[in-house]
Design an enzyme around this catalytic site. Structure first.
Site, PDB file in Angstrom:
ATOM      1  N   TYR A 180       0.786  -1.234   0.000  1.00  0.00           N
ATOM      2  CA  TYR A 180       0.000   0.000   0.000  1.00  0.00           C
ATOM      3  C   TYR A 180       0.816   1.282   0.000  1.00  0.00           C
ATOM      4  O   TYR A 180       0.255   2.361   0.027  1.00  0.00           O
ATOM      5  CB  TYR A 180      -0.942   0.008   1.213  1.00  0.00           C
ATOM      6  CG  TYR A 180      -2.252  -0.708   0.974  1.00  0.00           C
ATOM      7  CD1 TYR A 180      -2.283  -2.081   0.736  1.00  0.00           C
ATOM      8  CD2 TYR A 180      -3.459  -0.015   0.992  1.00  0.00           C
ATOM      9  CE1 TYR A 180      -3.485  -2.737   0.529  1.00  0.00           C
ATOM     10  CE2 TYR A 180      -4.663  -0.668   0.774  1.00  0.00           C
ATOM     11  CZ  TYR A 180      -4.671  -2.021   0.550  1.00  0.00           C
ATOM     12  OH  TYR A 180      -5.861  -2.668   0.350  1.00  0.00           O
ATOM     13  N   LYS A 223       2.002 -15.542   3.433  1.00  0.00           N
ATOM     14  CA  LYS A 223       2.152 -16.286   2.188  1.00  0.00           C
ATOM     15  C   LYS A 223       3.638 -16.547   1.968  1.00  0.00           C
ATOM     16  O   LYS A 223       4.184 -16.278   0.882  1.00  0.00           O
ATOM     17  CB  LYS A 223       1.500 -15.465   1.057  1.00  0.00           C
ATOM     18  CG  LYS A 223       1.216 -16.224  -0.221  1.00  0.00           C
ATOM     19  CD  LYS A 223       0.213 -17.350  -0.091  1.00  0.00           C
ATOM     20  CE  LYS A 223       0.307 -18.253  -1.320  1.00  0.00           C
ATOM     21  NZ  LYS A 223      -0.448 -19.501  -1.197  1.00  0.00           N
ATOM     22  N   ASP A 226      -4.253 -18.587   2.175  1.00  0.00           N
ATOM     23  CA  ASP A 226      -5.295 -19.276   1.398  1.00  0.00           C
ATOM     24  C   ASP A 226      -6.006 -20.312   2.269  1.00  0.00           C
ATOM     25  O   ASP A 226      -7.243 -20.378   2.314  1.00  0.00           O
ATOM     26  CB  ASP A 226      -4.729 -19.896   0.101  1.00  0.00           C
ATOM     27  CG  ASP A 226      -3.390 -20.611   0.285  1.00  0.00           C
ATOM     28  OD1 ASP A 226      -2.837 -20.610   1.402  1.00  0.00           O
ATOM     29  OD2 ASP A 226      -2.894 -21.200  -0.705  1.00  0.00           O
ATOM     30  N   ASP A 276      -6.992  -6.640   4.180  1.00  0.00           N
ATOM     31  CA  ASP A 276      -8.114  -6.011   3.471  1.00  0.00           C
ATOM     32  C   ASP A 276      -9.074  -7.093   2.968  1.00  0.00           C
ATOM     33  O   ASP A 276     -10.291  -7.016   3.165  1.00  0.00           O
ATOM     34  CB  ASP A 276      -7.566  -5.188   2.296  1.00  0.00           C
ATOM     35  CG  ASP A 276      -8.681  -4.536   1.501  1.00  0.00           C
ATOM     36  OD1 ASP A 276      -9.600  -3.978   2.118  1.00  0.00           O
ATOM     37  OD2 ASP A 276      -8.638  -4.615   0.252  1.00  0.00           O
ATOM     38  N   ASP A 326     -13.168  -8.336   4.527  1.00  0.00           N
ATOM     39  CA  ASP A 326     -14.469  -8.421   3.837  1.00  0.00           C
ATOM     40  C   ASP A 326     -15.057  -9.828   4.005  1.00  0.00           C
ATOM     41  O   ASP A 326     -16.270  -9.982   4.194  1.00  0.00           O
ATOM     42  CB  ASP A 326     -14.330  -8.104   2.341  1.00  0.00           C
ATOM     43  CG  ASP A 326     -14.531  -6.621   2.021  1.00  0.00           C
ATOM     44  OD1 ASP A 326     -14.106  -5.777   2.840  1.00  0.00           O
ATOM     45  OD2 ASP A 326     -15.105  -6.294   0.958  1.00  0.00           O
TER      46      ASP A 326
END
Ligand code: NAD
Ligand code: IPM
Ligand code: MN
Length: 351
Positions: free
Chosen positions: A136, A187, A220, A244, A248
């Site tokens: 970001y 990850k 994942d 982020d 959601d």
């Protein structure tokens, strides 16, 4: 006295912030909080009219003259590159060094979850999303633009200091809230530089919290687990982009974007409070936006500002509204944004 800057922003932002403001006024009326608000015009409309996204002058006022900011949402199709949204929202997060994006996910009523298992599985975890680094920062470049050799690079940044402070905050939160497990979402198998650092720092920090289980999951698989066994999560710590996405997903598990609040904080300093959702252009102006995420964000603001009784009263009133069927359509009701906000404000005022 808590000095609160309101940035209603774009789309449904002004619709939901109006209701949060109504509820905060009810807290004042009930003698539960002492606060003053001032509204700032920043958003797409203001940008298109003046060319200003967030001027240095506005930034300095927000930083120096207020204790907290309540933001609705930013994002408007008339600004397709989202420049104003980045300058305002990411600008505030970065420039105020609000390194913790605290995103709680609590299932307030089992029937609100899309999961079949939710009747018997409590969902109550928090995501600590790193908020000042990762993908970001805007670092990167486009080489040979417009040619067949075009090459775009966005750099993910992780610093020892940056990772250490967010991981430590997650463990401190776990300790103070009596939680027994912190999960790292990363990850490292595919992105070794950045997530190698995350794993190393996670293990280092975890050593100071022997009473708390420290687990590492690839993101994942973590997303899969979040749907399969959401009850097993207590505190999740992760990087900016992964946080982020996971937030959601978490919001949907507890009944949708209309119910998910967040706090961008740097303890002891300024806070920026906002619903996790965006400007919801598909429902703007229909009176169907759920104001609860914004109202619960105001509760987080009040709690951090020392008005715990006000925050408790707001949370109880939101729960009562949900239980009593005072709901917008996204959570199975027929009430409007304003009806829900007014009902909660009345309940807060009368106790
Ligand atoms: P969104 O969160 O705005 O909407 C996703 C879905 O959730 C839509 O179907 C929407 O109707 C629904 N929804 C969102 N808030 C709701 C509410 N309060 N009540 C009921 N339903 C609600 O995500 P999007 O459509 O991808 O993004 C729209 C714009 O918002 C984009 O410009 C995006 O960049 C921006 N955005 C801003 C923020 C922010 O300001 N914090 C967050 C996310 C997205
Ligand atoms: C959020 C939003 C923002 C983000 C966008 C609008 C830049 O999605 O707050 O979750 O990605 O952080
Ligand atoms: Mn988001």
């Amino acid at each position: 006295m808590i000095r609160v800057a309101l940035i209603p922003g774009d789309g449904v932002g002004p619709e939901v912030v109006r209701e949060a403001q109504r509820v905060m006024s009810a807290c004042i009326e009930a003698g539960l909080a002492d606060l003053r608000t001032e509204t700032f015009p920043h958003g797409a409309e203001h940008y298109l009219a003046t060319g200003e996204t967030l001027s240095d002058e506005s930034f300095a006022r927000l930083r120096d003259e207020f204790d907290a900011i309540l933001l609705g949402a930013v994002g408007d199709s008339r600004v397709p590159d989202g420049r104003h949204a980045r300058d305002i929202l990411l600008g505030l997060r970065f420039r105020l060094d609000l390194y913790i994006n605290f995103r709680p996910a609590r299932l307030r009523l089992p029937e609100l979850s899309p999961l079949r298992s939710a009747d018997h599985l409590p969902i109550d975890f928090v995501i600590f999303r790193e908020n000042t680094e990762g993908l970001y920062t805007g670092a990167g470049r486009v080489e040979s633009p417009g040619t067949a050799d075009e090459r775009a690079v966005s750099e993910a940044i992780a610093t020892h200091r940056g990772v250490e402070r967010i991981v430590r905050s997650a463990f401190e939160h776990a300790r103070s809230e009596g939680r027994s497990r912190v999960t790292l979402g990363d990850k490292a198998n595919a992105v070794p530089h950045v997530y190698g650092l995350w794993r190393r720092v996670f293990v280092e920090v975890a050593a100071s919290y022997p009473e708390i289980e420290a687990e590492m999951q690839y993101v994942d698989a973590l997303a899969m687990q979040m749907v399969r066994s959401p009850d097993r999560f207590e505190v999740i710590v992760t990087s900016n982009l992964l946080g982020d996405i996971l937030s959601d997903l978490a919001a949907e598990l507890i009944g949708g974007m209309g119910l998910a609040p967040s706090a961008n904080v740097n303890p002891g300093r300024h806070g920026l409070y906002e619903p996790v959702h965006g400007s919801a252009p598909d429902i703007v102006g229909t009176g169907t936006a759920n104001p609860m995420a914004a109202i619960l964000s105001a509760a987080l603001l009040l709690r951090d500002g020392g008005a715990a009784d006000a925050a408790d009263r707001i949370e109880e009133s939101v729960d009562a509204a949900l239980r009593g069927g005072v709901r917008t359509p996204d959570v199975g009701g027929t009430r409007t944004t304003e009806q829900v906000g007014s009902w909660i404000a009345d309940r807060v005022a009368t106790g």
